[in-house]
Design a protein around this motif. Structure first.
Motif, short mmCIF file in Angstrom:
data_model
loop_
_atom_site.label_atom_id
_atom_site.label_comp_id
_atom_site.label_asym_id
_atom_site.label_seq_id
_atom_site.Cartn_x
_atom_site.Cartn_y
_atom_site.Cartn_z
N LEU A 108 5.14 7.43 -1.33
CA LEU A 108 5.45 7.58 -2.75
C LEU A 108 6.24 6.39 -3.27
CD1 LEU A 108 6.39 11.38 -2.76
CD2 LEU A 108 4.39 10.35 -3.83
N TYR A 109 7.14 5.89 -2.44
CA TYR A 109 7.95 4.74 -2.85
C TYR A 109 7.10 3.46 -2.89
CZ TYR A 109 11.20 0.83 -2.49
OH TYR A 109 11.86 -0.35 -2.69
N GLU A 110 6.34 3.23 -1.84
CA GLU A 110 5.60 1.97 -1.74
C GLU A 110 4.42 1.90 -2.70
OE1 GLU A 110 4.61 1.88 2.42
OE2 GLU A 110 6.47 0.80 2.95
N ASP A 111 3.73 3.03 -2.92
CA ASP A 111 2.52 3.01 -3.74
C ASP A 111 2.79 3.30 -5.22
OD1 ASP A 111 1.43 2.62 -1.28
OD2 ASP A 111 -0.05 4.24 -1.41
N LEU A 112 3.78 4.13 -5.48
CA LEU A 112 4.03 4.52 -6.88
C LEU A 112 5.42 4.13 -7.37
CD1 LEU A 112 2.44 8.11 -6.95
CD2 LEU A 112 1.40 5.94 -7.65
N GLY A 113 6.23 3.57 -6.49
CA GLY A 113 7.57 3.14 -6.90
C GLY A 113 8.50 4.29 -7.23
N ILE A 114 8.26 5.47 -6.67
CA ILE A 114 9.08 6.64 -6.98
C ILE A 114 10.37 6.61 -6.15
CG2 ILE A 114 9.18 9.17 -6.78
CD1 ILE A 114 6.18 9.20 -7.36
N THR A 115 11.50 6.69 -6.84
CA THR A 115 12.79 6.61 -6.16
C THR A 115 13.74 7.75 -6.53
OG1 THR A 115 13.68 5.20 -7.91
CG2 THR A 115 12.69 4.09 -6.00
N SER A 116 13.22 8.78 -7.19
CA SER A 116 14.09 9.91 -7.55
C SER A 116 13.27 11.17 -7.68
CB SER A 116 14.83 9.64 -8.86
OG SER A 116 13.93 9.71 -9.96
N VAL A 117 13.96 12.31 -7.63
CA VAL A 117 13.28 13.59 -7.79
C VAL A 117 12.68 13.70 -9.19
CG1 VAL A 117 13.63 16.09 -7.85
CG2 VAL A 117 14.74 14.72 -6.06
N ASP A 118 13.41 13.22 -10.20
CA ASP A 118 12.88 13.30 -11.57
C ASP A 118 11.60 12.49 -11.73
OD1 ASP A 118 14.91 14.97 -12.36
OD2 ASP A 118 16.18 13.37 -13.17
N GLN A 119 11.57 11.29 -11.12
CA GLN A 119 10.35 10.48 -11.18
C GLN A 119 9.20 11.17 -10.46
OE1 GLN A 119 11.29 6.65 -9.57
NE2 GLN A 119 12.54 6.01 -11.34
N LEU A 120 9.52 11.83 -9.37
CA LEU A 120 8.49 12.53 -8.62
C LEU A 120 7.93 13.70 -9.44
CD1 LEU A 120 6.82 13.05 -6.10
CD2 LEU A 120 8.77 14.24 -5.09
N LEU A 121 8.79 14.43 -10.12
CA LEU A 121 8.34 15.52 -10.98
C LEU A 121 7.39 15.00 -12.06
CD1 LEU A 121 11.48 17.80 -11.57
CD2 LEU A 121 9.24 18.53 -10.71
N ASP A 122 7.77 13.87 -12.68
CA ASP A 122 6.91 13.28 -13.72
C ASP A 122 5.55 12.90 -13.14
OD1 ASP A 122 8.93 13.58 -15.56
OD2 ASP A 122 9.65 11.51 -15.39
N ALA A 123 5.56 12.33 -11.94
CA ALA A 123 4.30 11.90 -11.32
C ALA A 123 3.41 13.09 -10.97
CB ALA A 123 4.61 11.08 -10.06
N VAL A 124 4.02 14.17 -10.52
CA VAL A 124 3.24 15.38 -10.21
C VAL A 124 2.60 15.93 -11.47
CG1 VAL A 124 3.37 17.77 -9.42
CG2 VAL A 124 4.55 15.99 -8.14
N HIS A 125 3.39 16.03 -12.54
CA HIS A 125 2.87 16.59 -13.79
C HIS A 125 1.78 15.70 -14.40
CE1 HIS A 125 5.60 19.86 -13.57
NE2 HIS A 125 6.69 19.16 -13.84
N ALA A 126 1.87 14.40 -14.13
CA ALA A 126 0.85 13.47 -14.61
C ALA A 126 -0.33 13.35 -13.65
CB ALA A 126 1.46 12.09 -14.84
N GLN A 127 -0.29 14.12 -12.56
CA GLN A 127 -1.35 14.14 -11.55
C GLN A 127 -1.61 12.77 -10.93
OE1 GLN A 127 -4.86 16.05 -13.18
NE2 GLN A 127 -3.78 17.96 -13.60
#
Length: 577
Positions: A108-127
């Motif tokens: 998640l970090y390397e491919d999408l640059g996700i570094t927080s739970v909030d960013q992960l939530l946004d990414a999940v909701h955006a599929q």
């Protein structure tokens, strides 16, 4: 107040996760995981051990022992600090999410640059996760559930075992102070809830000041939140809030009743008081008209004046206990002293930490009438069980049984329930065990239908006596499996298969609400420690507390029965009758 063993266990487990995140040697990560568990379950205080002493603990080699000593002396380990610094903080935040492992966090970090739970939530909701290898809709569902668990845990609730350690240490300290007539914990801890938000401590004394000062000055107190004559609140060094109230000795019973019950239970008892022309508070039960004190010294007096028998704390949740009390139908709850033996335990032959002889000696010291050794069967491949190892253990158990005249030993196994409901070993081999516990250890994400069928088939196996940790949940870490448990409960009742109440504080599986449902189906239960160390055997108290919250009596629990009745159940006579 957490033992040094537990601090070191957490540190080594973190290092194992960091190794996995950084793509390090999987065997090295596994070695640190094993060492973490071994130290966490070690009976002696590791802060008092040097490197040679630490190396006597199973799975602790020289390098790990040196790191432990470094941490205990300085509060840090240089190599772990360096590894932490090399891994983005955001990735470390992500691995705190139950159901999300270190490898997926790094992707998640390397491919999408996700570094927080909030960013992960946004990414999940955006599929956005669905295009990643190894991710999909089910992964998204698991991540959302894991975030939910994390957020609930972030509400400050901790496992009952950790809260109990703190509460018992504080009550012991305050009980030593001159003028203390009584001291006890109350609230959700006294009700034996599986997680605790804060701890309520009550003291009966004429003067409050010495107790308020003592609480504020305890070494474990990190912050004084409020300091007064009637109540003092502190936060411990581990972030747990403790509220202390000092009551007049004459008000002890009223205060204990008031500060123990759940809010809904207390509302119901106060309503009964009003109907009797009374007023109930933490200081006593008073006549509403005259203000005269009617009862206050004991809980029994309070309940009796309301027309009720004393209601055991684990029942005080407003789940029908008041109505049952008025009808004279409260259950005679099982007590820890009713448990005659433990039917699910492990040794160092598989993933336990203590040798067979030590586990047996510790069980005998608890006064058990019988005790079962149930190491893992071969389908849990990482345990490397073989027919030969199990048969050799059986001979060792039989030899120990001849020496322990006051406690009979049973040789059993914990079978793995496979994806189709099959279990380890053929029928002929299984028939030679005294008992078989069967548990789900993998393939948690099967469909609801498949998981239900899997458990029902295990219940129908004539060699399976107990279904271990039935929902597989780990509190705050892993949700229970999605099966139709009413169908499973019906199968257990039909086949005479007991359901386990796993007493490990991270499991407490079945939970109280599931126990209530299963009991209505006519299921029998076994309260077991699932001990992997001698220090785990006392976990039985938490399983019994959970059984009490499920309204269970001795008749409901097979390991409160005499050995002859238990053997009849295990042989299947109870299942065929």
């Amino acid at each position: 107040m957490v033992r040094a063993n537990e601090e070191v266990e957490a540190l080594l487990q973190e290092y194992a996760d960091l190794i996995a995140i950084s793509g390090g040697d999987a065997f090295k990560a596994r070695a640190y995981e094993k060492a973490a568990r071994a130290i966490g379950g070690h009976p002696a205080d590791v802060s008092k051990l040097d490197v040679p002493g630490l190396r006597e603990i199973p799975h602790v080699g020289a390098s790990i022992a040196e790191k432990v000593v470094e941490y205990l002396r300085s509060g840090r380990v240089s190599v772990i600090e360096e590894t932490r610094a090399a891994i983005p903080a955001g990735v470390r935040e992500l691995i705190a999410i139950p159901t999300l492992g270190p490898k997926k966090a790094m992707v998640l970090y390397e491919d999408l640059g996700i570094t927080s739970v909030d960013q992960l939530l946004d990414a999940v909701h955006a599929q956005r996760l669905r295009d990643l290898k190894g991710f999909g809709e089910k992964t998204e569902e698991n991540i959302l559930h894991g975030i939910s668990l994390l957020q609930k845990a972030g509400g400050g609730r901790i496992l009952i075992s950790a809260a109990m350690d703190v509460a018992e240490q504080i009550t012991a300290e305050l009980s030593r102070i001159t003028g203390c007539e009584r001291c006890a914990y109350a609230g959700s801890l006294r009700r034996m809830r599986e997680t605790i938000g804060d701890i309520d401590i009550l003291v009966a004394a004429e003067r409050s000041a010495p107790f308020m000062t003592a609480l504020a000055e305890l070494p474990s107190t990190a912050e004084v939140i409020a300091h007064g004559a009637k109540k003092t609140s502190i936060r411990t060094t581990k972030g747990l809030q403790v509220d202390l109230r000092v009551l007049p000795p004459a008000s002890w019973g009223a205060g204990l009743q008031y500060f123990t019950g759940a809010k809904a239970h207390n509302i119901r008892t106060r309503a009964i008081a009003v109907r009797h022309g009374l007023k109930l508070s933490e200081y006593g039960l008073f006549d509403s008209g005259s203000g005269e004190l009617v009862a206050s010294e004991t809980e029994e007096e309070i309940y009796a004046r309301l027309g009720l028998p004393w209601i055991a704390p684990p029942l005080r949740e407003d789940r029908g206990e008041v109505a049952a009390g008025l009808r004279g139908e409260l259950p005679d709850l099982v007590a820890e002293g009713d448990i005659r033996g433990d039917l699910h335990t492990h040794t160092d032959l598989t993933d336990g930490l203590s040798p067979l002889a030590e586990m047996v000696a510790a069980a005998a010291a608890r006064g058990y009438s019988y005790y079962a050794v149930t190491d893992h069967a071969p389908n849990l491949y990482m345990q490397r069980m073989t027919d030969e190892k199990m048969l050799a253990q059986r001979e060792a158990v039989r030899a120990l049984d001849r020496r322990h005249r006051g406690m009979r030993l049973l040789h059993g196994t914990e079978l793995n329930i496979g994806p189709d409901g099959d279990v380890d070993w053929p029928d002929a081999f299984l028939a030679e065990f005294d008992l078989c516990v069967a548990s789900v250890h993998s393939h948690f994400n099967q469909s609801r239908q498949a998981l239900t069928r899997r458990l029902v088939r295990a219940c129908e196996n004539p060699h399976v006596s107990i279904i271990g940790h039935p929902t597989t949940r780990l509190i705050g870490k892993r949700p229970g499996i999605d099966a139709d448990f009413d169908a499973v409960f019906e199968a257990c009742a039909r086949t005479g298969t007991a359901l386990e109440i796993n007493a490990h504080p991270e499991r407490l599986d079945l939970c109280d609400e599931d126990i209530l449902r299963a009991k209505r189906h006519g299921v029998k239960f076994a309260v077991n420690s699932d001990a992997h160390s001698t220090t785990h055997l006392p976990y039985m108290r938490y399983g019994v507390g959970t059984a009490q919250r499920g309204w269970l009596t001795k008749d409901d629990i097979i390991n409160t029965w005499p050995l002859t009745a238990l053997r009849r159940f295990l042989r299947g006579g109870a299942r065929r009758s």
